[in-house]
Design an enzyme around this catalytic site. Structure first.
Site, short mmCIF file in Angstrom:
data_model
loop_
_atom_site.label_atom_id
_atom_site.label_comp_id
_atom_site.label_asym_id
_atom_site.label_seq_id
_atom_site.Cartn_x
_atom_site.Cartn_y
_atom_site.Cartn_z
N GLU A 188 0.84 -1.20 0.00
CA GLU A 188 0.00 0.00 0.00
C GLU A 188 0.88 1.26 0.00
O GLU A 188 1.92 1.30 0.66
CB GLU A 188 -0.89 0.00 1.25
N LYS A 205 -8.74 3.25 -2.57
CA LYS A 205 -9.21 2.73 -1.29
C LYS A 205 -10.58 3.30 -0.97
O LYS A 205 -10.79 4.51 -1.01
CB LYS A 205 -8.20 3.09 -0.19
N CYS A 248 -4.81 -2.69 3.18
CA CYS A 248 -4.82 -2.48 4.62
C CYS A 248 -6.14 -2.90 5.25
O CYS A 248 -6.60 -4.03 5.06
CB CYS A 248 -4.49 -1.00 4.90
#
Length: 346
Positions: free
Chosen positions: A45, A127, A161
């Site tokens: 990430e 995200k 994540c």
């Protein structure tokens, strides 16, 4: 016998807050993974320009020096850094999944790009919901980012994540018959003493994704060295106070949930490889397929809006509503890269 697919998970330290330095390191790691026989290589990430550790280190009024640098070192989809990574994927005939801070106008997004072995961008995703302090720096994605795409290595998806702690997001991915999943994580050597943020909890969530989704899961993580911790110094010049050391946990889980790679030392850079047989997925799903034969849609169902959303919809007679992400992919996916232009001019 099924054809084996070799995948590579990166465990490395970015060149913190340095877009060009980290891009150059990306190219080197792509070359190394290809030399190791990998068909796919996965990066962490916000690999470029490194996870914004300062968000968790200091109050907002002390972050400004870092925010400006982070914007200046974030990646534009049509910029030279993405072009160079696309060229490397094409040169080495390898699928690349890379996480980066994407700059779109004045906004930043925590993005992942899936780049095919021909250098084309197969997916750009953002995200869906930045986590906690991340929301002070990054914007949100939309349902179009929750997508599994066909690639030369199989049906491929990616999340970042704590998206791996969102049950409905995961279920939407499982329902798309995902075969290979890239789990992009930041450095796990920050706030590692907090139970919910510990490497043990994070790897448990990653392993659970493999078990629930009956998918191969590639976990890629950043690491942070003692020198790296000094890139986010206190006023006294000491390392960032959230640094707990190392943080590398690159690995691959099979659809039966077992880890199928040998872990590296958490403080050492490297690449772990695994050879995948996608036929194993059928055996795993034969037992439990939560979005298939093990579902009970008469009791529970997921309402999933995967339509792209844009803050501006033009209503002129000649205009059609477009999504900024889709437009960006279309532009860079059809135009030649700089290396192609150079070759054409020779």
């Amino acid at each position: 016998m099924s054809k084996l697919i070799r995948v590579a998970a990166v465990q490395a330290e970015p060149v913190w807050l340095d877009i060009d330095g980290t891009t150059q390191k990306t190219l080197q790691l792509i070359s190394e993974a290809a030399s190791g026989g990998a068909d796919l290589v996965a990066f962490p990430e916000t690999w470029i320009p490194g996870y914004p550790v300062f968000l968790w280190s200091y109050p907002v009024y002390e972050q400004m020096q870092f925010v400006a640098r982070y914007h200046a070192n974030s990646v534009a989809l049509d910029g030279p850094q993405v072009a160079a990574i696309r060229d490397a994927a094409r040169e080495h005939s390898i699928t690349v999944v890379v996480g980066f801070s994407e700059k779109d106008g004045g906004s930043l997004y925590m993005s992942q790009a899936v780049i095919g072995p021909d250098g084309g961008i197969l997916q750009l995703r953002r995200k869906l919901k930045p986590t906690h302090a991340e929301r002070t720096l990054f914007g949100e994605g939309d349902g179009s980012s929750i997508k599994v795409v066909p690639t030369p290595v199989g049906r491929l998806g990616a999340l970042q994540c704590f998206e791996h702690l969102q049950p409905l997001t995961k279920y939407a991915m499982y329902a798309q018959n995902e075969q290979i999943h890239v789990a992009g994580w930041p450095c796990l050597g920050i706030l590692g003493d907090v139970p919910a943020l510990s490497p043990e909890s994070i790897m448990a969530a990653t392993q659970t994704y493999a078990l629930e989704g009956s998918a191969f899961v590639i976990a890629s993580t950043q690491i942070m060295s003692d020198d790296g911790a000094l890139k986010f110094p206190t006023a006294e010049g000491k390392p960032t106070p959230v640094y707990t050391g190392g943080g590398g946990f690159a690995r691959v889980y099979g659809p039966h949930s077992a880890m199928i790679t040998e872990p590296l030392d958490p403080q050492v850079e490297g690449i772990v490889y695994a050879d995948l047989d996608l036929a194993e997925i059928d055996l795993a799903k034969n037992t439990v397929d939560p979005a298939g034969h093990y579902a009970r849609p008469d009791v529970t169902q997921l309402l999933f809006n995967d339509a792209p959303r844009d803050p501006v919809i033009r209503t002129g007679a000649q205009a059609e509503p477009r999504n900024a992400v889709s437009e960006a992919i279309e532009a860079v996916g059809t135009e030649p890269s700089k290396s192609e232009l150079a070759s054409a001019q020779q």
